[in-house]
Design a protein around this motif. Structure first.
Motif, mmCIF file in Angstrom:
data_model
loop_
_atom_site.group_PDB
_atom_site.id
_atom_site.type_symbol
_atom_site.label_atom_id
_atom_site.label_comp_id
_atom_site.label_asym_id
_atom_site.label_seq_id
_atom_site.Cartn_x
_atom_site.Cartn_y
_atom_site.Cartn_z
ATOM 1 N N ASN A 66 0.837 -1.195 0.000
ATOM 2 C CA ASN A 66 0.000 0.000 0.000
ATOM 3 C C ASN A 66 0.878 1.255 0.000
ATOM 4 N N ARG A 67 0.534 2.233 -0.819
ATOM 5 C CA ARG A 67 1.367 3.435 -0.925
ATOM 6 C C ARG A 67 1.392 4.242 0.371
ATOM 7 N N HIS A 68 0.382 4.065 1.218
ATOM 8 C CA HIS A 68 0.359 4.807 2.480
ATOM 9 C C HIS A 68 1.343 4.229 3.497
ATOM 10 N N ALA A 69 1.769 3.009 3.305
ATOM 11 C CA ALA A 69 2.614 2.327 4.291
ATOM 12 C C ALA A 69 4.098 2.530 4.030
ATOM 13 N N GLN A 70 4.461 3.558 3.283
ATOM 14 C CA GLN A 70 5.859 3.781 2.942
ATOM 15 C C GLN A 70 6.467 4.852 3.853
ATOM 16 N N SER A 71 7.703 4.645 4.250
ATOM 17 C CA SER A 71 8.350 5.549 5.212
ATOM 18 C C SER A 71 8.683 6.914 4.629
ATOM 19 N N GLY A 72 8.506 7.092 3.331
ATOM 20 C CA GLY A 72 8.752 8.401 2.727
ATOM 21 C C GLY A 72 7.544 9.322 2.757
ATOM 22 N N TRP A 73 6.439 8.894 3.370
ATOM 23 C CA TRP A 73 5.218 9.707 3.383
ATOM 24 C C TRP A 73 5.438 11.000 4.168
ATOM 25 N N THR A 74 5.015 12.123 3.592
ATOM 26 C CA THR A 74 5.136 13.419 4.257
ATOM 27 C C THR A 74 3.750 13.975 4.544
ATOM 28 N N ALA A 75 3.523 14.407 5.763
ATOM 29 C CA ALA A 75 2.217 14.915 6.176
ATOM 30 C C ALA A 75 1.929 16.283 5.563
ATOM 31 N N ASN A 76 0.645 16.588 5.435
ATOM 32 C CA ASN A 76 0.194 17.886 4.936
ATOM 33 C C ASN A 76 -0.872 18.435 5.878
ATOM 34 N N PRO A 77 -0.513 18.799 7.098
ATOM 35 C CA PRO A 77 -1.508 19.194 8.108
ATOM 36 C C PRO A 77 -2.222 20.490 7.744
ATOM 37 N N GLN A 78 -3.491 20.575 8.177
ATOM 38 C CA GLN A 78 -4.322 21.741 7.936
ATOM 39 C C GLN A 78 -4.794 22.303 9.280
ATOM 40 N N ALA A 79 -4.980 23.608 9.344
ATOM 41 C CA ALA A 79 -5.488 24.216 10.577
ATOM 42 C C ALA A 79 -6.963 23.904 10.770
ATOM 43 N N THR A 80 -7.730 23.909 9.682
ATOM 44 C CA THR A 80 -9.157 23.598 9.721
ATOM 45 C C THR A 80 -9.458 22.566 8.653
ATOM 46 N N VAL A 81 -10.192 21.540 9.033
ATOM 47 C CA VAL A 81 -10.620 20.515 8.090
ATOM 48 C C VAL A 81 -12.111 20.685 7.854
ATOM 49 N N TYR A 82 -12.497 20.697 6.573
ATOM 50 C CA TYR A 82 -13.893 20.874 6.182
ATOM 51 C C TYR A 82 -14.414 19.597 5.529
ATOM 52 N N ARG A 83 -15.632 19.236 5.925
ATOM 53 C CA ARG A 83 -16.329 18.132 5.250
ATOM 54 C C ARG A 83 -17.800 18.498 5.126
ATOM 55 N N GLY A 84 -18.345 18.343 3.934
ATOM 56 C CA GLY A 84 -19.764 18.570 3.725
ATOM 57 C C GLY A 84 -20.057 19.677 2.751
ATOM 58 N N ALA A 85 -21.299 19.686 2.267
ATOM 59 C CA ALA A 85 -21.736 20.675 1.284
ATOM 60 C C ALA A 85 -21.610 22.079 1.846
ATOM 61 N N GLY A 86 -21.259 23.023 0.965
ATOM 62 C CA GLY A 86 -21.167 24.418 1.373
ATOM 63 C C GLY A 86 -19.852 24.803 1.994
ATOM 64 N N SER A 87 -18.870 23.919 1.942
ATOM 65 C CA SER A 87 -17.567 24.224 2.530
ATOM 66 C C SER A 87 -16.464 23.830 1.548
#
Length: 494
Positions: A66-87
Motif C-alpha cells: 500500500n502506498r500509504h505504508a511507505q516511510s517516505g510519506w510526508t504529512a500535509n496538516p491543515q489548521a481547519t478541516v472541512y467536510r460537507g456541502a457548502g464548505s
C-alpha cells in the motif's frame, strides 16, 4: 417510528441521548496499547510474519504494497478541516495522512523497522501542532467520528515513542474531535433522534470510546459503552438490530437502505466491540451476542442470500421544525462482489476467541481475504472508513477457553457461556418464512443519496435548526420497544 405493535403511529416522547451510568466499567486502569491492537496482538503479528505463517504473510504483503505504508510519506496538516456541502472540502488530506500514520505504525511494529514508526510519529506530531477545528455541514460529525477513532488508533501504536508528543495529541483529540462526537450522541444535530442513520451514531460512539481510552478518560469510555447498550439513537445495538428471527439472524437496520452503509455499520460496530473488549468490556456478547446475529444477517445478505425483512418506518426532521417519515419495505439489492475489510476481526472473535459458529461471517471473511486498508478500496472516502488489514491483525489461533458449540437453529447464544446454537441448521435465513423473535424498531429509507460516500449525510442537512439544549425528541415506538424488551428479558426462561 412505530411498528404495528398497538402504539399510535407518530407519537412522540422526550429522551436524552446519553445515560449517566454505564452498565459495565473498564478495569481499574485503562490498558495501553488497548484500542484495536494490544501488545499481545502486535507480538503475535510480528512472530507469525517472521515465521512466514499463512495467512499473516499474505496480509503483511497487502500492507507493504500500500502506498500509504511507505516511510517516505510526508504529512500535509491543515489548521481547519472541512467536510460537507457548502464548505471548501479538504478532508481527503486528513484521512490520507491518518491512514499513512496507521499503516506505517503497524508496519513498524510487525517488521521491527523503526523508520516506519518514525514516519508515523512525524505525521501525528505535524497534525497535533496545527489542527484546531473541524467545520462544514452536518458531515462534520462524520469527520469527527471516523477520523477521531482512526487518529486515536494510529497514535496508540506510537504513544511510547520518545519523539511522540503524547500530551499535545491528547489535547487535540479532546478539543477537536471528541466534543463533536459526544455532542452528536446527546443532541443529534438538533434533529429528531431517528433522523440520522445507524452509521452516524456508530461513528460518534467509536470516536468517544477510542479517544476516551487514548486520553485515559474512564467517564468518557463509560458514556460510549452505555450508549451502545441503551442509547436512544439508531446506532445503539437494539435499534441497529431491531429484529431477531427464529433462524438466529438479526435484521440490520440499514439493510433497508443500501449495502454499502450496512457494511459500514457492521464494521463500525465491530470496531467499537473490539476496542471495548481490549479494555475488559464485552460488547460482543451483549444481549445474547446480538451483534453476531446482525453481522450474520448482513454477511448472508451481502453474499447474495435471501434474508427476512420486517417493514418499518422511521421519523425524520428537526425539533420544532419540519417533520416527516420514511418507510423501508424490504432489504435492498446487493452486489455479492462488494468488498470491505470488516469481516476478519468479527469472524476471529466469535469463532476463535469464543468457539461460536459464525458461518456467514466466516464465508465473508474468506471472500475478502487478504484484507487491505485505506487506499485499497477506491479513492473516495468510503474506501477509508475502516483501518483494515484484518487478515494480518486479527487472525488468531483458537483460544484455550473457546468452546465449540453445537445445535442447529441459532446464530449464537450468550458469548460467555459457550452454549450458543449453530446457525448452520436447515432452513436458516430462508427469507419471508422466518419469524421475528423480538419486537421491532425503526428502519431506514430504501433510497440512499446517489453517488454519496458510505458515511453520507442523511435526508437533509439540519445545520442551524434549534431546540432546547439537551432535549431530543424520539418516536414513541422506541420507548415502547425498550419497555417491551425489558419485559421480555424479565420473563426469559418462564
Amino acid at each position: 417510528m412505530l411498528k404495528a405493535t398497538g402504539a399510535a403511529a407518530g407519537a412522540l416522547a422526550v429522551g436524552t441521548g446519553l445515560a449517566s451510568a454505564p452498565a459495565h466499567a473498564a478495569g481499574p486502569t485503562l490498558v495501553h496499547p488497548g484500542l484495536l491492537h494490544t501488545r499481545a496482538d502486535l507480538d503475535r503479528m510480528a512472530a507469525k510474519v517472521k515465521a512466514g505463517a499463512a495467512p499473516y504473510s499474505a496480509g503483511f504483503a497487502k500492507l507493504t504494497a500500500n502506498r500509504h505504508a511507505q516511510s517516505g510519506w510526508t504529512a500535509n496538516p491543515q489548521a481547519t478541516v472541512y467536510r460537507g456541502a457548502g464548505s471548501p472540502q479538504n478532508y481527503q488530506i486528513l484521512y490520507n495522512d491518518i491512514h499513512a500514520a496507521y499503516q506505517n505504525a503497524l508496519r513498524g511494529h510487525v517488521s521491527g523497522d523503526s523508520a516506519h514508526l518514525d514516519t508515523a510519529v512525524a505525521i501525528l506530531n505535524a497534525w497535533s501542532a496545527r489542527l484546531t477545528s473541524l467545520e462544514g455541514s452536518a458531515d462534520r460529525f462524520l469527520a469527527a467520528g471516523l477520523y477521531g477513532y482512526q487518529f486515536a488508533n494510529a497514535a496508540e501504536l506510537v504513544r511510547d515513542h520518545p519523539d511522540f508528543d503524547l500530551g499535545r495529541f491528547q489535547s487535540m483529540l479532546s478539543t477537536v474531535f471528541a466534543p463533536l462526537s459526544d455532542d452528536f450522541l446527546v443532541h443529534h444535530n438538533n434533529a429528531v433522534v431517528t433522523n440520522y442513520w445507524t452509521n452516524w451514531d456508530l461513528t460518534a460512539m467509536a470516536c468517544v470510546l477510542a479517544t476516551g481510552i487514548f486520553c485515559d478518560d474512564k467517564a468518557q469510555v463509560g458514556r460510549a459503552v452505555d450508549y451502545f447498550e441503551n442509547g436512544a439513537g439508531l446506532g445503539s445495538v437494539k435499534h441497529a438490530i431491531p429484529v431477531v428471527y427464529d433462524d438466529g439472524l438479526g435484521e440490520w437496520l440499514e439493510a433497508g437502505r443500501d449495502q454499502g452503509h450496512a457494511l459500514l455499520g457492521v464494521g463500525l460496530m465491530g470496531t467499537v466491540c473490539e476496542m471495548a473488549w481490549n479494555q475488559g468490556i464485552d460488547l460482543y456478547g451483549y444481549d445474547d451476542s446480538r451483534f453476531l446475529k446482525g453481522a450474520q444477517y448482513v454477511a448472508k445478505w451481502s453474499l447474495g442470500g435471501d434474508v427476512s425483512y420486517t417493514a418499518n418506518t422511521r421519523a425524520k426532521g428537526a425539533i420544532n421544525g419540519w417533520s416527516g417519515a420514511e418507510t423501508a419495505a424490504g432489504a435492498a439489492g446487493v452486489d455479492p462482489g462488494m468488498r470491505r475489510p470488516i469481516w476478519a476481526m468479527i469472524a476471529n472473535h466469535y469463532t476463535k476467541r469464543r468457539g461460536l459458529s459464525a458461518t456467514y461471517v466466516t464465508r465473508a471473511a474468506a471472500q475478502a481475504a487478504p484484507e487491505g486498508g485505506g487506499g485499497d478500496y477506491g479513492p473516495n472516502s468510503g474506501g477509508y472508513d475502516q483501518l483494515g488489514f484484518g487478515t494480518l491483525a486479527f487472525t488468531r489461533d483458537r483460544g484455550a477457553g473457546a468452546v465449540a458449540t453445537g445445535g442447529t437453529s441459532g446464530a449464537g447464544g450468550s458469548a460467555g457461556a459457550g452454549g450458543a446454537d449453530s446457525d448452520e441448521g436447515t432452513g436458516a435465513g430462508t427469507g419471508s418464512g422466518a419469524r421475528p423473535r423480538t419486537a421491532t424498531s425503526a428502519a431506514a429509507s430504501a433510497s440512499p443519496r446517489a453517488g454519496g460516500d458510505l458515511a453520507a449525510t442523511g435526508s437533509d442537512d439540519i445545520v442551524g435548526w434549534t431546540a432546547a439544549a439537551g432535549i431530543t425528541a424520539v418516536a414513541g415506538g422506541l420507548l415502547f420497544l425498550r419497555r417491551r424488551d425489558r419485559e421480555r428479558r424479565g420473563t426469559a426462561g418462564q
